[in-house]
Design an enzyme around this catalytic site. Sequence first.
Site, PDB file in Angstrom:
ATOM      1  N   GLU A   1       0.771  -1.241   0.014  1.00  0.00           N
ATOM      2  CA  GLU A   1      -0.082   0.052   0.001  1.00  0.00           C
ATOM      3  C   GLU A   1       1.010   1.208   0.091  1.00  0.00           C
ATOM      4  OE1 GLU A   1      -3.702   1.870   2.767  1.00  0.00           O
ATOM      5  OE2 GLU A   1      -2.575   0.562   3.384  1.00  0.00           O
TER       6      GLU A   1
ATOM      7  N   CYS B   1      -1.518   9.838   3.074  1.00  0.00           N
ATOM      8  CA  CYS B   1      -1.438   9.218   1.595  1.00  0.00           C
ATOM      9  C   CYS B   1      -2.298   9.807   0.611  1.00  0.00           C
ATOM     10  CB  CYS B   1      -1.122   7.847   1.517  1.00  0.00           C
ATOM     11  SG  CYS B   1      -2.672   6.684   2.212  1.00  0.00           S
TER      12      CYS B   1
END
Length: 341
Positions: free
Chosen positions: A248, A282
């Site tokens: 991820e 993010c």
Amino acid sequence: MRQVYPLLIGGGSVETDDPMEVINPYDGSVIARVCRAGYETTTMAVEGADKARSAIASLPSYRKAQILNEISERISQRREELARLITLECGKPIRDSRVEVERAVLTFKIASEEATRIGGEVIPLDRNPASEGRWGMTRRFPVGTVFGITPFNFPLNLVAHKIAPAIASGNPIILKPASKTPITAIVLGEIIMEAGLPEGGLSVIPCQARIAERVIQDERIKILSFTGSASTGWRLKSLANEKRVILELGGNAGVIIDRDCDLEYAVQRCVIGSFSYSGQICISVQRIYIHEGVYNRFIDSFIERTKALRMGNPLDESTEVGPMIDEENLRRVDEWVREAV
């Protein structure tokens, strides 16, 4: 709050002679010291997880669900303590830290439900006369020990994202938390073991990168789950040989502002998306495309709302923007701003 936090190895506390300081990014003070794992202690964690594989894999669904639900409830009971710990470690405004705790409560709750839904599939095979009356059946089996690596920006919920699915699917897990924010992960690990996870099912091992790379290459580790930067993620994948790998990595989130949108709502969401946790998320807003018909109105309102953001001590209830995680990242962002100007 303790002065020194030991490692969590297979559910038990282990002290080492290599402590590292955890620094409050707001004022530079030392929050506490955390024992750091070396080759010997990481080997203990891997051996413990390998021995526990059968016990963890054979946990019945109802028992895994009970454990996960108990973890969720225990996190909820300690929500304010955990929120304050997150804020001290990573400088996240206390209001946002509380939201993260609630997310972690939900993460374990959802995992408790999913633990009872991991089944398989029954497939009819009678597509030709020779297979008439025959059926195929699939089942899912635990893959083995998971090695999870998490970043600093969500020291509770991203740790939960590694541990909760591992427990739900019957796999032991070894977690390496970010060096900037290891205490939250250790406290969560203690909560998890208190909730009844069998010995060996979880280890939390703050360690140096070279130690983590050695763990990744151990043949007893069956899956690597990494959340962090793209450059680090792809490099670690190259070390994992034929292991299963879940990455991820960083985002590059864009927003489109059309002329028919609710402009004030769009501005509000873009300001929050841009500056929450000082942009250290993010999925933070990184590009905004604005229709020329509303460009000037959007920009004026966006700047006005940005100027109104309250900066300060992240433990202050009114603070909306706290510090960057460290001076190195502060300088990096300052360089980007200067380049953009």
